[in-house]
Design an enzyme around this catalytic site. Structure first.
Site, short mmCIF file in Angstrom:
data_model
loop_
_atom_site.label_atom_id
_atom_site.label_comp_id
_atom_site.label_asym_id
_atom_site.label_seq_id
_atom_site.Cartn_x
_atom_site.Cartn_y
_atom_site.Cartn_z
CG ASP A 152 -71.72 32.68 -38.66
OD1 ASP A 152 -71.95 33.48 -39.59
OD2 ASP A 152 -72.21 31.54 -38.61
CG ASP A 182 -77.82 32.57 -41.17
OD1 ASP A 182 -78.93 32.49 -40.61
OD2 ASP A 182 -77.53 33.48 -41.98
#
Length: 219
Positions: free
Chosen positions: A12, A14
């Site tokens: 991922d 953020d």
């Protein structure tokens, strides 16, 4: 490619690689306030991080009217871009990625960001060189639908059993489960450890250094 338990490592963005949770949360809260909607709490605003923008806004602002979706999107983007220069990588991220790449892993990104947003982040934070594939929320289904990982598997020729998904939210961990892949949760991002513990991860780690150590030892 070297023989590895997980030759494909998917991150991922953020809250996992980039320390952007506070900027996203603040942008959402200010956007809601601009349009006269109840301002989401820190917990509500943090929960949506990792989702595609439309489902995120609809979840955080449950009374959102359809005619306000575009204005709210525009205000969110305005506030996010105003704070984007505050976003930095978590300590140790470039070194971890370089180590994993040097060990023969293929690295990828599955993110709730738009393609334009991820490309901008690649350039400003200087990480593009590390990744062989990436998938964004505006290119298909939002997390936790497995489409992002399925697209990455198709692009890289990997099987779900060869991949581990790393993220800071339940959306990331559920994405991995839905796609048949393994996962690792990081507790220094958007979601509280108690939420992450409800999912079948290989482990939870509380820092980039702990993540790097686990991957170098187990992946």
């Amino acid at each position: 490619m070297s023989e590895r338990r997980y030759p494909l490592v998917v991150f991922d963005w953020d809250g996992t690689l980039a320390d952007s949770t506070a900027v996203i949360r603040r942008a959402l809260q200010r956007a809601a306030g601009d349009l006269g909607y109840p301002v989401p709490s820190d917990e509500q605003a943090s929960f949506i991080i990792g989702m595609g923008l439309r489902p995120a806004l609809e979840h955080a602002v449950p009374t959102l009217r359809e005619e306000d979706l575009l204005p709210l999107t525009e205000r969110y983007r305005h506030h996010f871009l105003a704070g984007e220069n505050e976003i930095v990588l978590f300590d140790g991220v470039p070194e971890m990625l370089a180590s994993l790449k040097g060990r023969g892993h293929w690295l990828a990104v599955a993110t709730g960001k738009s393609r334009r947003g991820l490309d901008r982040a690649f350039e400003t934070l200087g990480l593009r060189e590390f990744f062989v594939a990436s998938r964004c929320a505006d290119e298909g289904f939002s997390k936790p639908h497995p489409g992002m990982l399925h697209a990455i598997f198709d692009e890289t020729g990997m099987q779900p059993s060869q991949a581990v998904m790393i993220g800071d939210t339940t959306h990331d961990l559920q994405l991995a489960e839905n796609a048949g892949a393994h996962s690792i949760g990081v507790t220094y991002g958007a979601h509280e450890p108690a939420l992450l513990k409800a999912h079948r991860s290989l482990t939870l780690v509380d820092s980039v250094s702990a993540l790097r150590h686990f991957l170098e030892t187990n992946a």
